[in-house]
Design an enzyme around this catalytic site. Sequence first.
Site, PDB file in Angstrom:
ATOM      1  N   ASP A   1       0.251  -2.766   5.636  1.00 10.83           N
ATOM      2  CA  ASP A   1      -1.080  -1.830   5.595  1.00 10.83           C
ATOM      3  C   ASP A   1      -1.618  -1.162   4.674  1.00 10.83           C
ATOM      4  OD1 ASP A   1      -1.899   0.882   5.462  1.00 10.83           O
ATOM      5  OD2 ASP A   1       0.196   1.385   6.571  1.00 10.83           O
TER       6      ASP A   1
ATOM      7  N   TRP B   1       5.981   5.158   5.948  1.00  7.79           N
ATOM      8  CA  TRP B   1       5.255   6.757   6.795  1.00  7.79           C
ATOM      9  C   TRP B   1       5.992   6.619   7.837  1.00  7.79           C
ATOM     10  CZ3 TRP B   1       0.045   5.046   9.617  1.00  7.79           C
ATOM     11  CH2 TRP B   1      -0.526   6.255  10.444  1.00  7.79           C
TER      12      TRP B   1
ATOM     13  N   LYS C   1      -8.780   6.929   1.830  1.00  9.97           N
ATOM     14  CA  LYS C   1      -8.080   7.775   0.861  1.00  9.97           C
ATOM     15  C   LYS C   1      -8.698   7.477  -0.909  1.00  9.97           C
ATOM     16  CE  LYS C   1      -5.187   7.769   2.733  1.00  9.97           C
ATOM     17  NZ  LYS C   1      -4.507   7.516   4.586  1.00  9.97           N
TER      18      LYS C   1
HETATM   19  N1  PLA Z   1      -0.817   3.638   6.154  1.00  7.53           N
HETATM   20  C1  PLA Z   1      -0.122   4.719   5.311  1.00  7.53           C
HETATM   21  C2  PLA Z   1       1.060   3.812   4.472  1.00  7.53           C
HETATM   22  C3  PLA Z   1      -0.505   6.186   4.989  1.00  7.53           C
HETATM   23  O1  PLA Z   1       0.159   6.973   4.426  1.00  7.53           O
HETATM   24  C4  PLA Z   1      -1.657   6.592   5.754  1.00  7.53           C
HETATM   25  C5  PLA Z   1      -2.420   8.374   6.088  1.00  7.53           C
HETATM   26  C6  PLA Z   1      -2.355   6.194   6.564  1.00  7.53           C
HETATM   27  C7  PLA Z   1      -2.182   4.098   6.846  1.00  7.53           C
HETATM   28  C8  PLA Z   1      -3.601   6.691   7.267  1.00  7.53           C
HETATM   29  O2  PLA Z   1      -4.415   6.764   7.283  1.00  7.53           O
HETATM   30  P1  PLA Z   1      -5.815   6.606   7.703  1.00  7.53           P
HETATM   31  O3  PLA Z   1      -5.610   6.416   9.591  1.00  7.53           O
HETATM   32  O4  PLA Z   1      -5.711   8.005   7.485  1.00  7.53           O
HETATM   33  O5  PLA Z   1      -6.654   6.118   7.318  1.00  7.53           O
HETATM   34  N2  PLA Z   1      -1.206   8.852   5.386  1.00  7.53           N
HETATM   35  C9  PLA Z   1      -1.560  10.265   5.593  1.00  7.53           C
HETATM   36  C10 PLA Z   1      -2.149  10.914   6.319  1.00  7.53           C
HETATM   37  C11 PLA Z   1      -2.190  10.461   3.837  1.00  7.53           C
HETATM   38  C12 PLA Z   1      -1.277  11.082   7.705  1.00  7.53           C
HETATM   39  O6  PLA Z   1      -0.031  11.239   7.544  1.00  7.53           O
HETATM   40  O7  PLA Z   1      -2.278  11.177   8.358  1.00  7.53           O
HETATM   41  C13 PLA Z   1       0.220  10.742   4.736  1.00  7.53           C
HETATM   42  O8  PLA Z   1       0.020  12.594   4.161  1.00  7.53           O
HETATM   43  O9  PLA Z   1       1.217  10.610   5.028  1.00  7.53           O
END
Ligand code: PLA
Length: 453
Positions: free
Chosen positions: A263, A182, A299
């Site tokens: 995570d 991510w 989610k």
């Molecule tokens: N960790 C991972 C692996 C994630 O994919 C995401 C969110 C988070 C943490 C953080 O989520 P939160 O702070 O909203 O609880 N990833 C998303 C959204 C869904 C984003 O990028 O913020 C994504 O589209 O990858």
Amino acid sequence: MHGVNVSQSSSSPADRRLSALVRHLEGSSMDSANHSIAAAPTSGSTGARISVFDHVVRAPEDPILGVTVAYNKDPSPAKLNLGVGAYRTEEGKPLVLNVVRRAEQMLVNDSSRVKEYLPIVGLADFNKLSAKLILGADSPAIQENRVTTVQCLSGTGSLRVGAEFLARHYHQHTIYIPLPTWGNHTKVFGLAGLSVKTYRYYDPATRGLNFEGLLEDLRSAPSGAIVLLHACAHNPTGVDPTTHQWEQIRQLMRSKALLPFFDSAYQGFASGNLDADAESVRMFVRDGGECLVAQSFAKNMGLYGERVGALSIVCRTADVAGRVESQLKLVIRPMYSNPPIHGASIVSTILKDRTMFQEWTIELKAMADRIISMRQQLFDALRGRGTPGDWSHIIKQIGMFTFTGLNSEQVAFMRNEYHIYMTSDGRISMAGLSSRTVPHLADAIHAAVTRVA
Ligand code: PLA
């Protein structure tokens, strides 16, 4: 080692904070001439005005959230946003779970509820129930009182608080994150003052796990280094280690005293089962060792904008856990003082009531199942069109995303010609797809792979 050091400078976080403080103090003792220059643009006098922020350059949009910005500007009725991982219904609408609506109604109807500040560590019930959800109701670590859990601002905030704590109190400042991962991980850990390196994870040739590369990189990591692990439903690849592979990772990490930082942003979204998706974390807790876990309810409870999450630190003893918690409070207080009350109240209302919990698991399973059925439909649609290539990874990968293997030119082509939006690495959010939009996506992918090299 495929390491990239992305920390801001070679100095320690404490050094950097100190020099920021010095700069600040020097600034406040500026001579009066400097003061009048700085004040001029806001003084209201006429004539050419130069902003004190004139030197600020425009920053690029976020690689994930920026996709939504571009999507919102597109007037096409056929547009489709498969960028951010946000669940949509078959009708393409955001979903508020029934059980969440019911919990909110109960909270609103309860006139004894007030809006006082929460403690720095958040809602006590929420913290206990969150730890139980990820570690298991019968977790010895919980029974022995050696887990400290603090409510944080969703998954991101939990990662950041954990990272800040480690930068201050852990002897090793290097964190290994998977390649790829991510996108925000690099920034969250780097800005907290940790030195970020990568370990091999994904093999584009097999579209699966590069298990040998992963083991090799962790084997050559310095003893005590922190390792970021996706608890399940790896983002962006949708590729998770098998249970057997997790066990090998665990043994290697424990033998080298590498510190696991999980995570967990998708518990329940990978398999539809909350316990199965927490198994990787529980394996590491069962051996009695220490670890950190960042949890998000964005989610699995559809609480994206409520920003509900938790950081748990599993320690060796209750005494250590108590001292760790006292330091977490010192991390949190100057950042945002204490967390918001509403989202955490929704979560604890649901987690503590047997019937509501049951209702939640059913709704969660339905979301996971819909995503799985989208995988099958997209796979069938591509096969039906005779699209060149092996697309079986679409049904093999798990969780919210498919890592398609489309390159950035093909992604741009699909955006320009078909108004389909995804991240430039070719990741698509399966949760944003519906039976109605699968044919449009399959047409676009077919065109992209046959027309754009
Ligand atoms: N960790 C991972 C692996 C994630 O994919 C995401 C969110 C988070 C943490 C953080 O989520 P939160 O702070 O909203 O609880 N990833 C998303 C959204 C869904 C984003 O990028 O913020 C994504 O589209 O990858």
